[in-house]
Scaffold this motif. Structure first.
Motif, short mmCIF file in Angstrom:
data_model
loop_
_atom_site.label_atom_id
_atom_site.label_comp_id
_atom_site.label_asym_id
_atom_site.label_seq_id
_atom_site.Cartn_x
_atom_site.Cartn_y
_atom_site.Cartn_z
N THR A 140 130.32 109.05 -1.68
CA THR A 140 129.70 107.96 -2.29
C THR A 140 129.61 107.61 -3.45
N VAL A 141 129.46 106.09 -2.48
CA VAL A 141 128.93 104.58 -3.51
C VAL A 141 127.91 104.10 -4.77
N LEU A 142 127.95 104.62 -5.80
CA LEU A 142 126.93 104.47 -6.74
C LEU A 142 127.42 102.67 -7.10
N HIS A 143 126.23 101.40 -6.71
CA HIS A 143 127.03 99.88 -6.26
C HIS A 143 125.13 99.12 -7.55
N PHE A 144 126.25 98.84 -8.18
CA PHE A 144 125.16 97.89 -9.05
C PHE A 144 125.41 96.67 -8.85
N ASP A 145 124.40 96.16 -8.33
CA ASP A 145 124.23 94.86 -8.50
C ASP A 145 123.23 93.77 -8.14
N ALA A 146 123.26 92.39 -7.64
CA ALA A 146 122.42 91.87 -7.83
C ALA A 146 121.71 91.68 -6.36
N HIS A 147 122.56 92.00 -5.66
CA HIS A 147 122.94 91.76 -4.06
C HIS A 147 123.78 93.20 -2.71
N GLU A 193 133.23 102.08 9.83
CA GLU A 193 133.93 102.65 9.34
C GLU A 193 134.12 103.91 9.31
N GLY A 194 132.67 104.32 8.54
CA GLY A 194 132.45 105.87 8.42
C GLY A 194 133.28 106.02 7.03
N LEU A 195 133.16 105.04 6.26
CA LEU A 195 133.61 105.39 4.70
C LEU A 195 132.96 106.07 3.97
N ILE A 196 131.49 105.43 4.03
CA ILE A 196 130.73 105.79 2.83
C ILE A 196 129.21 107.11 3.40
N SER A 197 129.15 107.63 2.60
CA SER A 197 128.07 108.48 2.44
C SER A 197 126.73 108.24 2.54
N ASN A 198 126.46 108.33 3.68
CA ASN A 198 124.69 108.28 4.51
C ASN A 198 123.61 108.74 3.35
N THR A 199 124.02 109.68 2.77
CA THR A 199 122.74 110.59 1.92
C THR A 199 123.03 110.31 0.99
N THR A 200 124.03 110.17 -0.14
CA THR A 200 123.91 110.12 -1.53
C THR A 200 124.57 108.95 -1.98
#
Length: 417
Positions: free
Chosen positions: A201-208, A240-247
């Motif tokens: 799961t990636v929680l990403h804080f960014d302008a972009h 590449e399937g590294l990131i959860s698409n639901t969370t």
């Protein structure tokens, strides 16, 4: 040649007694003498000492295979994958300098009820990854192998200890990476995938968005190496399937899109795996607490689902954080963002980065670097607090309020049963 050998042997003969005497002297130093020296000279001022993060013990962990830690600070001084202003290779140095006032003896975090530097966790500043500035493909490989090496070591605190996080990350160390441009998140995710054997799961804080298809930057002049840049790494990671698409979730978004419509938002692709919280949404959601609630609803508090926290400092408004490579007006304030970070302390964070600090564009007060150092402090505090076996309370040390709320919740559950 015989003369050279003789001179060398003579030097060694002279050095031998000195080295032997030094070693012997260290072995027989009385404990009370050592205690006296520590009492006299152990204190350190914010403006003194080696410029490690928060005055943590500096160790070149990559060449010290026996180095162990629960949490490690690692620098990734890399910025040759940027699309606008370079300079973030100097970010780790600037963030470390800005962390100087974080001394262990004076770092009690009131809101969390804990001093992260004087709790259970062993922390080291593991220095910087020596990353080539000449070949981005090689640089990515160097970062991946460095992250994998550091994450593969057992943590100081074992899985069966009452301290340390439980669930999927029990007994595993955690890295807080100081960037560097944002592309460093790709090798980090590749390494975390190898450690946890499941999408992160990636929680990403960014302008972009940072989920752009690499062809956005050049539709004709393309190469495999050009795909690795600071705007496309989440696209690559998703494919590449590294990131959860639901969370997974983006926060603080306010970027311009490509073309003449909102296709970047609506076209099928990796970007659809992220919940988007725009910078403006903070008003409609009722402030930082509303943003926190949206994040927790999306990400969840599952101890078996690893969460990677990725912070681009340009999530902040350039009015307070100008020292970044791709500034976008209209961002969150430092206070708002820190409040959000404090609200997500219960997420199962297994790694984090703070990136895109470019000190050559910072102001005289170095407010960008200071903000980044505070972000790192809040993240470290949450990582340490997650490994404490007792309830330390909630906001600003209001332990009684937090415990009262917990008791009410328990009573409510009993009544429902």
């Amino acid at each position: 040649m015989p003369g050279w050998k003789g001179a060398l042997l003579g030097l060694l003969a002279l050095a031998g007694p000195a080295l032997s005497h030094s070693h012997h002297h260290a072995e027989i130093m009385p404990e009370d003498r050592r205690a006296e020296l520590l009492m006299k000279w152990e204190q350190e001022w914010p403006f003194s000492g080696v410029a490690s993060f928060a005055h943590l013990q500096p160790v070149k962990c990559l060449i010290e295979p026996d180095a162990r830690y629960d949490i490690a600070i690692i620098g990734a001084p890399f910025d040759t994958a940027v699309s606008y202003r370079p300079g973030a290779r100097f970010g780790p140095r600037a963030i470390r300098a800005a962390s100087a006032r974080q001394i262990a003896g004076t770092s009690y975090n009131v809101r969390a009820g804990i001093n992260p530097y004087k709790s259970w966790a062993t922390m080291l500043d593991c220095g910087d990854i020596p990353i080539t500035p000449f070949d981005n493909g090689l640089a990515e490989r160097q970062m991946y192998e460095a992250f994998l090496e550091l994450l593969s070591r057992p943590a100081v605190t074992p899985a069966d200890s009452k301290y340390g996080t439980k669930g999927i990350s029990a007994g595993k160390p955690k890295l807080v990476t100081l960037g560097g441009d944002h592309s460093i998140a790709l090798p980090a995710l590749r390494a975390l995938y190898q450690i946890y054997k499941k999408p992160i799961t990636v929680l990403h804080f960014d302008a972009h968005l940072d989920t752009w298809n690499p062809v956005r930057y050049a539709s004709y002049w393309l190469s495999e190496q050009s795909h690795f840049n600071h705007g496309s790494f989440f696209h690559i990671a998703s494919t590449e399937g590294l990131i959860s698409n639901t969370t997974s979730a983006h926060g603080g978004i306010r970027t311009r899109l490509t073309g003449v419509d909102d296709g970047d938002y609506t076209n099928p692709g990796p970007e659809q795996g992220f919940l988007r919280i725009h910078a403006d949404d903070i008003d409609e959601l009722g402030g930082p607490v509303g943003v926190v609630n949206r994040i927790i609803d999306r990400v969840g508090l599952d101890p078996e689902q690893p969460v990677y926290l990725s912070v681009d400092i340009d999530v902040l408004d350039p009015g307070t954080a100008p020292g970044t490579g791709t500034p976008e007006p209209g961002g969150w304030t430092t206070r708002e963002f820190i409040r959000i970070l404090r609200g997500i302390e219960k997420l199962n964070i297994v790694g984090a980065d703070i990136v895109e600090v470019s000190p050559s564009y910072d102001n005289a007060g170095e407010t960008t670097a200071l903000a980044a150092a505070q972000v790192a402090f809040e993240i470290i505090t949450s990582l340490v607090k997650a490994g404490v076996p007792e309830d330390l309370g909630g906001w600003y040390g209001r332990k009684a309020d937090s415990k009262a709320e917990s008791s009410k919740e328990e009573e409510k559950k009993k009544d429902e049963l």
